[in-house]
Write a protein that holds these residues in place. Sequence first.
Motif, mmCIF file in Angstrom:
data_model
loop_
_atom_site.group_PDB
_atom_site.id
_atom_site.type_symbol
_atom_site.label_atom_id
_atom_site.label_comp_id
_atom_site.label_asym_id
_atom_site.label_seq_id
_atom_site.Cartn_x
_atom_site.Cartn_y
_atom_site.Cartn_z
ATOM 1 N N ASN A 161 0.846 -1.223 0.199
ATOM 2 C CA ASN A 161 0.074 0.052 -0.267
ATOM 3 C C ASN A 161 0.775 1.165 -0.044
ATOM 4 N N ILE A 162 1.987 1.351 0.709
ATOM 5 C CA ILE A 162 2.772 2.349 0.682
ATOM 6 C C ILE A 162 3.407 2.636 -0.737
ATOM 7 N N ASP A 163 3.973 1.395 -1.267
ATOM 8 C CA ASP A 163 4.723 1.579 -2.406
ATOM 9 C C ASP A 163 3.432 2.589 -3.489
ATOM 10 N N ILE A 164 2.262 1.843 -3.434
ATOM 11 C CA ILE A 164 1.457 2.132 -4.336
ATOM 12 C C ILE A 164 1.102 3.754 -4.197
ATOM 13 N N SER A 165 0.807 4.217 -2.942
ATOM 14 C CA SER A 165 0.544 5.478 -2.347
ATOM 15 C C SER A 165 1.683 6.318 -3.071
ATOM 16 N N GLU A 166 3.095 5.791 -3.028
ATOM 17 C CA GLU A 166 3.827 6.925 -3.368
ATOM 18 C C GLU A 166 3.986 6.788 -4.886
#
Length: 207
Positions: A161-166
Amino acid sequence: MADDHDVVKHGVEAVVRQNFASPEIIKVSSTNELRNQLLAHKNVDLVILDIKMPGGNTVDIVKDIKANYADIKILMYSAHEEPQYAVNFIRNGADGYLSKSQPLQKIALAIKVLENGKRFIDESFQETLFDKKGESDLSLSNLLSHREFQILSLLADGKSNIDISEELNLQKSTVSTYKKRIMQKLNINTNIGLVDAYRTDFKITAS
């Protein structure tokens, strides 16, 4: 007949007995009972399955039946009229999908269609699922919004989720909201299930 509501089971049983000669009907109220009965009875031809059952995810049950009892036909019997439910269960191996809002006698028609080796899709879904040629373009890219499909593809690539948000310049909470919405639309509750759905994206055709 797998349903946790006795009135539904009795109604379906009555219709089946009216339309078919001397059927043997086994009624269960949970996925665990269903599994046990399938192990105990080797000559089951059809499972009429409610899409919400105590004891487990019914998508998994459909997959298990098709993996272990290839000759058994599966008719989903559902109170949910959203087309994504029909698409999801058909994609995962169900042979038919019928809405409980339809007249009870439709059960007999659905069974006869399955007996003839065809897929049965409730006519209330036809306009949504199929074009005038009887073909469907309900791939995941059409079932989901552009952003939902984009996020699903990134999840399938192993992104967090963090990768996608970035990558998409979104808040982490926004990504989580999209992911929850995707799971609800596809009736899937695990990351593995989402990846599997993405990798086995399909197009269905009318019977």
